[in-house]
Enzyme design. Structure first.
Site, PDB file in Angstrom:
ATOM      1  N   TYR A 276     -35.940  22.884  -5.317  1.00 50.95           N
ATOM      2  CA  TYR A 276     -34.522  23.186  -5.076  1.00 50.95           C
ATOM      3  C   TYR A 276     -34.141  24.524  -5.739  1.00 50.95           C
ATOM      4  CZ  TYR A 276     -29.487  22.627  -4.897  1.00 50.95           C
ATOM      5  OH  TYR A 276     -28.156  22.827  -4.668  1.00 50.95           O
TER       6      TYR A 276
ATOM      7  N   ASP B 107     -37.521  15.169  -8.432  1.00 50.87           N
ATOM      8  CA  ASP B 107     -36.232  15.244  -7.761  1.00 50.87           C
ATOM      9  C   ASP B 107     -36.385  14.432  -6.472  1.00 50.87           C
ATOM     10  OD1 ASP B 107     -34.037  15.957  -6.208  1.00 50.87           O
ATOM     11  OD2 ASP B 107     -33.929  17.976  -7.058  1.00 50.87           O
TER      12      ASP B 107
ATOM     13  N   LYS C 291     -25.534  13.782  -2.460  1.00 49.64           N
ATOM     14  CA  LYS C 291     -26.190  13.624  -1.161  1.00 49.64           C
ATOM     15  C   LYS C 291     -26.168  12.135  -0.741  1.00 49.64           C
ATOM     16  CE  LYS C 291     -26.704  17.957  -1.965  1.00 49.64           C
ATOM     17  NZ  LYS C 291     -27.887  18.544  -2.549  1.00 49.64           N
TER      18      LYS C 291
HETATM   19  C1  LIG Z   1     -28.113  19.358  -3.706  1.00 51.70           C
HETATM   20  C2  LIG Z   1     -29.388  19.227  -4.448  1.00 51.70           C
HETATM   21  C3  LIG Z   1     -29.439  19.418  -5.847  1.00 51.70           C
HETATM   22  C4  LIG Z   1     -28.243  19.857  -6.664  1.00 51.70           C
HETATM   23  O1  LIG Z   1     -27.242  18.899  -6.709  1.00 51.70           O
HETATM   24  P1  LIG Z   1     -25.687  19.236  -6.909  1.00 51.70           P
HETATM   25  O2  LIG Z   1     -25.060  17.878  -6.846  1.00 51.70           O
HETATM   26  O3  LIG Z   1     -25.271  20.148  -5.814  1.00 51.70           O
HETATM   27  O4  LIG Z   1     -25.540  19.863  -8.251  1.00 51.70           O
HETATM   28  C5  LIG Z   1     -30.666  19.237  -6.477  1.00 51.70           C
HETATM   29  N1  LIG Z   1     -31.772  18.903  -5.794  1.00 51.70           N
HETATM   30  C6  LIG Z   1     -31.763  18.715  -4.461  1.00 51.70           C
HETATM   31  C7  LIG Z   1     -33.024  18.350  -3.755  1.00 51.70           C
HETATM   32  C8  LIG Z   1     -30.570  18.871  -3.743  1.00 51.70           C
HETATM   33  O5  LIG Z   1     -30.572  18.713  -2.416  1.00 51.70           O
END
Ligand SMILES: *Cc1c(COP(=O)(O)O)cnc(C)c1O
Length: 398
Positions: free
Chosen positions: A111, A183, A208
């Site tokens: 990311y 992640d 998400k």
């Molecule tokens: C969106 C996202 C993030 C960051 O999250 P936020 O809530 O925007 O701070 C980190 N990792 C992945 C894979 C993401 O899609």
């Protein structure tokens, strides 16, 4: 270490770990920033309760704690922490783990915010890092050094949806004495049980799929109590704690998480399959498609489908891809993923803008790539929208 799940995913999502505890079907939102006590002894007991305590909101809080318990249970972990954004969860984790001189091995392309964090840590804190190509797991081992403290994973990888063997990567990280974090935002706890695959810490942008309605920003860390406690201490130092109303909104979302993820994953697979047979599409990137290079490993380690994200390369390159996205009507044009609303975006203008053309080529991202996050709409409407957009894009280009 790991909690053995006693109930099915849906039951855990709907009820959380405290079925019937207070009688309220919905966790009460306690707005109080501080709490009062009859005696010093009572206060000391609360103070020592870590995140469970009703002492002072930055240290922990009843509403946040209820959601953290539910998240831990959903992810088969002992403990969970809630943050005001995904980046707050990731950066607090890295701050908790890394000291000056420590080295991180990180899969590439991770990311963009995580890449920026590693660069920040290099310039300000003396951290060092090595990126390893997620498509070449045989080369992961060579990146480790005696001072490697953290192995940070992401699978599937946005936007090519490349996957690697997470259990093998976790074993390698542990052999080399590193903490293994992943992640797991794209798959969500429903789609990939990463603690069972050997990861120490799972990190989520709850903005998400966990939140799922494009109406809140949040982040989550899950893991064993031993791994999560230093992150809790760091959260206390820097102060990025979720506030009660957002925590309650996230809890409400979690009740339908398994239903939403299954519906999104089914729509994503159907769209990827239909796109594979479309004449104006050069290539489809979705691990659920048998032709995708990661299909076998994804089928082994993902569950409930292959995630909500798919990408496709439009014949005609960057300009044709832009015309497709501009012509979409049901699928909205925007960044983010995992919501009930389908979204399309161009990697070259959003998630992978920062790395430039050369960076995108290195990661195997074609310029004509359109990324779609499948929502829960009727798949026939989504497909009709894609078909008309492709037809328009190609008619102009011809
Ligand atoms: C969106 C996202 C993030 C960051 O999250 P936020 O809530 O925007 O701070 C980190 N990792 C992945 C894979 C993401 O899609």
């Amino acid at each position: 270490m790991k909690r053995k799940p006693e109930k099915g995913l849906e039951t855990r999502a709907v009820h959380g770990p405290h079925i019937g505890a207070s009688g309220a079907m919905s966790t009460p939102i306690v707005h109080s920033a501080t709490f009062s006590f009859e005696s010093l002894d009572d206060m000391v007991v609360e103070q020592e309760q870590t995140s469970a305590g009703a002492f002072y909101q930055r240290q922990g809080h009843p509403t946040i704690h209820a959601v953290e318990e539910r998240l831990a249970e959903l992810d088969d972990a002992e403990a969970a922490l809630l943050f005001p954004s995904g980046m707050a969860a990731i950066s607090t984790t890295f701050l908790a783990l890394l000291r000056s001189g420590d080295h991180v091995v990180c899969v590439d392309p991770c990311y963009g915010g995580t890449q920026a964090l590693l660069q920040w840590g290099k310039e300000r804190f003396g951290w060092d890092h090595t990126f390893v190509d997620s498509r070449k797991p045989a080369a992961f081992a060579a990146a480790f050094r005696p001072n490697t403290r953290l192995f940070h994973l992401e699978s599937p990888i946005n936007p090519t949806l490349a996957c690697f063997d997470i259990a093998a990567a976790a074993r390698l990280g542990h052999e080399r004495g590193a903490v293994v974090s992943i992640d797991n935002t794209i798959a969500s706890p429903i789609g990939q049980a990463v603690h069972a695959l050997g990861c120490d810490l799972a990190l989520y942008s709850a903005t998400k799929s966990l939140g799922g309605h494009s109406d809140l920003l949040a982040g989550v860390v899950t893991g064993s109590r031993a791994h999560v406690t230093p992150i809790y201490e760091t959260r206390k130092v820097f102060g990025p704690i979720a506030e009660p109303t957002m925590a309650w909104m996230l809890e409400r979302s979690l009740k339908t998480l398994p239903l939403r993820v299954r519906a999104q994953n089914a729509n994503a697979l159907e769209l990827a399959t239909r796109l594979s047979g479309h004449g104006d599409v050069a290539q489809v990137f979705y691990p659920g498609i048998p032709k995708h290079p990661s299909h076998a490993i994804a089928a082994q380690q993902m569950r409930e489908g292959f995630g909500p994200l798919l990408s496709f390369e439009v014949r005609g390159g960057a300009e044709a891809a832009l015309r497709v996205v501009n012509a979409l009507r049901v699928i909205r044009h925007g960044a983010s993923l995992g919501g009930v609303e389908s979204l399309a975006s161009l990697a070259a203008y959003t998630s992978h803008k920062m790395i430039g053309l050369e960076g995108r080529q290195r990661c195997g991202i074609p310029e004509g790539l359109v990324r779609v996050s499948a929502g829960v709409e009727d798949v026939n409407d989504l497909w009709a929208d894609l078909e008309q957009a492709l037809a328009k894009a190609v008619a102009v280009g011809a």
